[in-house]
Motif scaffolding. Structure first.
Motif, PDB file in Angstrom:
ATOM      1  N   TYR A  43       0.807  -1.220   0.000  1.00  0.00           N
ATOM      2  CA  TYR A  43       0.000   0.000   0.000  1.00  0.00           C
ATOM      3  C   TYR A  43       0.842   1.274   0.000  1.00  0.00           C
ATOM      4  O   TYR A  43       0.307   2.358  -0.007  1.00  0.00           O
ATOM      5  CB  TYR A  43      -0.927   0.015   1.217  1.00  0.00           C
ATOM      6  N   PHE A  44       2.131   1.160   0.036  1.00  0.00           N
ATOM      7  CA  PHE A  44       3.011   2.331   0.055  1.00  0.00           C
ATOM      8  C   PHE A  44       2.597   3.254   1.210  1.00  0.00           C
ATOM      9  O   PHE A  44       2.298   4.441   1.035  1.00  0.00           O
ATOM     10  CB  PHE A  44       2.937   3.066  -1.295  1.00  0.00           C
ATOM     11  N   CYS A  45       2.569   2.673   2.382  1.00  0.00           N
ATOM     12  CA  CYS A  45       2.095   3.387   3.571  1.00  0.00           C
ATOM     13  C   CYS A  45       2.915   4.647   3.836  1.00  0.00           C
ATOM     14  O   CYS A  45       4.105   4.713   3.524  1.00  0.00           O
ATOM     15  CB  CYS A  45       2.195   2.491   4.805  1.00  0.00           C
ATOM     16  N   TYR A  46       2.254   5.601   4.457  1.00  0.00           N
ATOM     17  CA  TYR A  46       2.959   6.809   4.884  1.00  0.00           C
ATOM     18  C   TYR A  46       3.758   6.483   6.139  1.00  0.00           C
ATOM     19  O   TYR A  46       3.242   5.884   7.073  1.00  0.00           O
ATOM     20  CB  TYR A  46       1.958   7.923   5.180  1.00  0.00           C
ATOM     21  N   PRO A  49       5.071   1.452   8.886  1.00  0.00           N
ATOM     22  CA  PRO A  49       5.431   0.679  10.084  1.00  0.00           C
ATOM     23  C   PRO A  49       6.511  -0.382   9.818  1.00  0.00           C
ATOM     24  O   PRO A  49       7.290  -0.699  10.711  1.00  0.00           O
ATOM     25  CB  PRO A  49       4.114   0.012  10.490  1.00  0.00           C
ATOM     26  N   VAL A 104       0.698  -3.416   7.426  1.00  0.00           N
ATOM     27  CA  VAL A 104      -0.723  -3.132   7.682  1.00  0.00           C
ATOM     28  C   VAL A 104      -1.631  -4.203   7.090  1.00  0.00           C
ATOM     29  O   VAL A 104      -2.753  -4.385   7.545  1.00  0.00           O
ATOM     30  CB  VAL A 104      -1.139  -1.747   7.143  1.00  0.00           C
TER      31      VAL A 104
ATOM     32  N   LYS B 348      -4.180   1.656   9.634  1.00  0.00           N
ATOM     33  CA  LYS B 348      -3.066   2.563   9.927  1.00  0.00           C
ATOM     34  C   LYS B 348      -2.015   2.619   8.827  1.00  0.00           C
ATOM     35  O   LYS B 348      -0.820   2.738   9.093  1.00  0.00           O
ATOM     36  CB  LYS B 348      -2.419   2.211  11.271  1.00  0.00           C
ATOM     37  N   CYS B 349      -2.443   2.540   7.588  1.00  0.00           N
ATOM     38  CA  CYS B 349      -1.491   2.651   6.476  1.00  0.00           C
ATOM     39  C   CYS B 349      -1.069   4.092   6.245  1.00  0.00           C
ATOM     40  O   CYS B 349      -0.002   4.344   5.692  1.00  0.00           O
ATOM     41  CB  CYS B 349      -2.080   2.057   5.201  1.00  0.00           C
ATOM     42  N   GLY B 350      -1.947   5.046   6.610  1.00  0.00           N
ATOM     43  CA  GLY B 350      -1.583   6.454   6.466  1.00  0.00           C
ATOM     44  C   GLY B 350      -1.748   7.016   5.068  1.00  0.00           C
ATOM     45  O   GLY B 350      -1.305   8.129   4.796  1.00  0.00           O
ATOM     46  N   ARG B 351      -2.375   6.275   4.175  1.00  0.00           N
ATOM     47  CA  ARG B 351      -2.534   6.805   2.813  1.00  0.00           C
ATOM     48  C   ARG B 351      -3.450   8.023   2.797  1.00  0.00           C
ATOM     49  O   ARG B 351      -3.234   8.956   2.030  1.00  0.00           O
ATOM     50  CB  ARG B 351      -3.058   5.720   1.874  1.00  0.00           C
ATOM     51  N   TYR B 353      -3.693  10.186   5.114  1.00  0.00           N
ATOM     52  CA  TYR B 353      -2.892  11.306   5.635  1.00  0.00           C
ATOM     53  C   TYR B 353      -1.975  11.864   4.548  1.00  0.00           C
ATOM     54  O   TYR B 353      -1.913  13.071   4.320  1.00  0.00           O
ATOM     55  CB  TYR B 353      -2.072  10.846   6.841  1.00  0.00           C
TER      56      TYR B 353
END
Lengths: 440, 433
Positions: A43-46, A49, A104, B348-351, B353
């Motif tokens: 998902y290319f998380c921000y 984690p 995630v 909580k992936c933050g995409r 954001y």
């Protein structure tokens, strides 16, 4: 009579063909298409984690995106600039307790992105081509001694070489690689990968490796402190914890020795193994020894661990690998004494003062017993010249020891988990500290 | 159970799923397989004059892939049929005779001379075909010769040729439109003015799907060169839906029957086209990717959905969405929503954001523990967080009730409709009565 049901310890229990099959790549590498499909799940998380969970802080979403975009070489560079042994770590890291546990998609659906296999895909692409994507800075004229050619020492040496220092790596064994060469199950690192990785790493230049020379025996710390601008100690743990087994005899072998011997054996059909094997311990060394005993043709292999299974330091994936390989895991039992044809164990339970025996015993038949209950740091002087902490070398956050000009990292230093990836991080970071000290 | 039978401009078929004029309907063998698989009708691959055209002998398709080599769009540089006219006509006749309950429409493309159209129409009529479709759509190859899209791009030509055809045949005439124009309403009006019984759309979109960076040439590459092709498949569906809606809500063409084409892959796609006014649908790319069997899913899926909704026939829901397609200026500016994040569903992936912080309105906060929360004072309800969130229904848009205060503007939400036409910032606003 030979074969699986021959009593005692014997070689050639199963056919060479079966041995070859058993010791092939346990987790075969991704094809290019499989890698793309796996990469597409990220998902290319921000502020991802998985990066935080990686001891070397590899930018995992970035390297996976580079694979998606058809640039596995770029992905490899992203990995290797943080972790020069990214190829080995892709094979041996317990990803299920590190990056993949933090993924995630593990939280979302119990199925993390296959980060370890993707890392292997990227690093294999570069290493198969023989490309080394890093170059050295201008020579500094400094020379650093690195003691131990394991993950910590190699990572330290490479980073120092990148900064333009010359490095001499000294190792007591015949081959460099440390536990990568001697301490990891064969089916995780097929095709002599550990040596190939060392050769590839040395392409940076400026690193000389001397093997067969042991600190404290062939030379002293005082001598090298005088001869070199800085010293990094990364010689791992050479001692093995004792079982304290009543009536212990020659039938109790060190699991680490067994694993090392197996790794160095050209002809597995010549390697003897017991018909019934008992491995005492609960970590990855216990699993590696037990599984490989089974793969060599042992009929019954049992891991005996003194606490509950949830306390085993081997990850669940490792435990599953053991049980699906036909290894039995028996918990809440501790060895009492060697008896004729086996070992007597006492059941245990958790009490207010910790673990205690229940008084109830049982006997496991065993032709061969391995102990795998941890390793210890052994100072080379009888009495150490370095300050220790819980039996290991005390270091600060940068890897500095109590002696000026001496750094340490990896399993011999206190702090961090005893993992390849942790050793790499400590070696790398110590190199940065050394560089700052030398160039400051 | 819902009745899927279709009567499109008098052409009857057991279901509204036709195969579009394209490679799947090129010859008898394919069409028989299609009918055996359950397709309601076909539009036979475009016929032209003899001597028949030729195709390239290198690759004629290029694709755009999604994950796992899923085909998102196909580009083709294939021309009309490359077989003799008589062969096609004989096959059409035989197939129609053997499948009398299926729709057999024949696509045509001949030069812009009345005699060419008159002659070929007479021959098609002899086959017993149910209708014709005038191919004014293909953007590649034939358009260089003054046919296909080069006709469809000039409303006067559309009207002229349509008039010729209507005068020459009793068969229903469908005009197939090209999307390679700036406003689809003009060609549709022209077709209607020419007497067309229906229009079908869209044909393919002019495209280059990719560039081979080693050859420095577009794909598909023929001996080092490439030519633009026509793009189709799921990638073009949004373009097609809009064009269908534009014609459906244009008062001049509101009653013009529409055959919907463009990326239809599942029953849901078909239902969406019909909801926007299509009387039936035509499929090509999905069949080319997955084979004819997909029609089973389409038929069952549409029927099940109609049962669930209580629609007994296609006409029950045809065009129901058209009144809800409007101009931007009529959208209710007093409709205020705010993003809401379901913390239990959040992974909580933050995409959300990253999207909001980097590219939108800085309306999502991130804590050290990776808790993401909407800042109502900043949220403009753009929906980007909903769109990029990988977890369905984790982020939703919640409507503020009248009387609530929009923390971004400080204004109280009112119950009345209020749009741009009456907005004080609009210099041409009409004062509310």
């Amino acid at each position: 009579m030979s074969g699986v049901r021959q009593n005692g310890i014997a070689a050639g229990r199963i056919s060479p063909a079966a041995l070859s099959e058993n010791f092939s790549d346990a987790y075969p590498p991704f094809s290019a298409h499989e890698a793309l499909v796996a990469a597409d799940r990220c998902y290319f998380c921000y502020d991802a984690p998985c990066i935080t969970a990686c001891p070397t802080e590899i930018d995992i979403p970035l390297f996976i995106r580079q694979i998606q975009a058809g640039n596995p070489e770029g992905a490899a560079k992203t990995i290797l600039k943080q972790n020069i042994l990214g190829g080995m770590c892709a094979r041996v890291c317990p990803t299920e307790t590190l990056c993949e546990e933090a993924c995630v998609r593990e939280a979302a659906e119990g199925q993390p992105v296959d980060i370890g296999a993707l890392q292997r895909f990227a690093t294999d692409t570069v290493m198969d081509k023989g490309d080394h994507p890093f170059t050295r800075a201008e020579p500094t004229g400094k020379i650093v001694a690195v003691i131990g050619a394991g993950p910590a020492g190699l990572a330290c040496a490479h980073r120092l070489a990148m900064h333009g220092h010359n490095v001499v790596v000294v190792d007591a064994r015949k081959k460099p690689g440390g536990l990568n060469e001697y301490g990891i199950a064969s089916y995780k690192t097929v095709n002599d990968f550990a040596q190939a990785e060392v050769e590839w790493l040395l392409k940076i230049g400026g690193i000389r490796i001397e093997t067969g020379s042991e600190l404290g025996k062939d030379y002293t710390l005082g001598e090298i402190r005088e001869d070199y601008d800085a010293v990094f100690l990364g010689m791992g743990l050479s001692g093995v914890n004792d079982l304290g087994l009543e009536g212990a005899d020659e039938r109790v072998d060190d699991a680490v020795d067994f694993i090392a011997t197996l790794r160095q054996t050209k002809d597995l059909a010549a390697l003897p193994i017991g018909r019934r094997v008992v491995v005492i311990g609960g970590g990855m060394t216990a699993v590696d020894a037990a599984v490989q005993s089974k793969l060599l043709g042992a009929e019954d292999v049992t891991i005996v661990y003194r606490r509950g299974q949830e306390r085993m330091s081997a990850s669940e994936v490792e435990q599953d690998h053991a049980t699906t390989s036909g290894v039995r895991i028996k918990c809440h039992a501790m060895p009492r004494r060697a008896v004729a044809g086996g070992v007597e164990f006492e059941y245990t339970e958790d009490g207010p003062d910790g673990l205690r025996g229940t008084g109830e015993t049982f006997v496991l038949e065993a032709d061969q017993v391995f102990r795998a209950i941890g390793q210890t740091y052994e100072g080379w002087h009888g009495k150490s010249v370095l300050e220790l902490e819980r039996g290991k070398i005390r270091v600060d956050l940068e890897g500095r020891t109590s002696l000026s000009g001496v750094w340490a990292g990896g399993d011999c230093a206190f702090g961090g988990e005893d993992l390849t990836v942790t050793a790499v991080a400590e070696g790398r970071d110590a190199a940065e500290s050394i560089n700052r000290a030398l160039m400051g | 159970m819902a009745d899927l039978s279709s009567d499109f401009i008098g052409i009857k078929s057991p279901n509204p799923f036709w195969l579009a004029s394209a490679p799947p309907t090129d010859k008898e063998y394919n069409v028989r397989r299609a009918f055996d698989a359950g397709w309601g009708g076909v539009v036979w691959k475009t016929l032209g004059l003899d001597p028949h055209i030729v195709n390239v002998n290198g690759p004629r398709y290029g694709v755009v892939y999604g994950p796992d080599r899923k085909v998102i769009g196909i580009n083709n540089i294939e021309l009309i049929t490359d077989r003799p006219l008589d062969v096609n006509l004989e096959e059409i006749k035989r197939v129609k005779r053997d499948y009398p309950d299926r729709a057999m429409v024949v696509s045509l493309m001949v030069p812009c001379e009345e005699v060419c159209w008159t002659e070929i129409l007479a021959k098609v009529e002899d086959t017993g075909a149910d209708g014709v479709e005038l191919n004014f759509g293909c953007p590649h190859g034939m358009s260089e010769r003054g046919m296909g899209a080069s006709v469809g791009q000039v409303p006067e030509y559309i009207q002229m040729v349509t008039e010729w055809c209507k005068a020459a045949t009793k068969m229903p005439v469908i005009v197939k439109l090209t999307p390679n124009i700036s406003d689809i309403r003009y060609p549709a009006r022209a077709a209607m003015a020419g007497g067309a019984d229906a229009v079908s759309l869209i044909n393919t979109v002019s495209s280059i799907t990719s560039v081979n960076l080693d050859l420095m040439a577009p794909e598909p590459t023929i001996d080092g060169k490439g030519s633009h092709g026509g793009y189709c498949g799921p990638a073009v569906k949004p373009i097609a839906l809009n064009m269908i809606a534009e014609i459906g809500r244009d008062p001049e063409t509101a009653n013009l029957p529409l055959s919907g084409i463009g990326g239809i892959t599942t029953w849901r796609d078909a239902a969406e086209f019909i909801a926007l006014g299509a009387g039936n649908v035509q499929v090509c790319t999905a069949a080319m990717v997955y084979g004819f069997k997909i029609v089973e899913e389409m038929k069952v899926g549409l029927s099940d959905w109609m049962d669930e909704k209580g629609y007994s026939s296609i006409s029950d829901f045809k065009g129901l969405a058209v009144p809800n397609v409007t101009d931007w200026q009529y959208l209710n500016l007093n409709y205020v929503t705010k993003a809401r994040i379901d913390q239990d569903a959040c992974i909580k992936c933050g995409r959300c954001y990253a999207a909001c912080e980097d590219t939108s309105h800085q309306a999502i906060s991130m804590s050290a523990e990776r808790t993401f929360e909407v800042i109502d004072e900043e949220c403009v309800a753009c929906n980007l967080c909903v769109n990029v969130c990988p977890v369905e229904n984790c982020i939703t848009m919640e409507k503020l009730s009248p009387g609530a205060v929009d923390l971004r503007t400080g204004e109280t939400v009112v119950p009345d409709h209020g749009d741009w036409t009456t907005h004080p910032n609009n210099p041409t606003a009409v004062a509310a009565e």
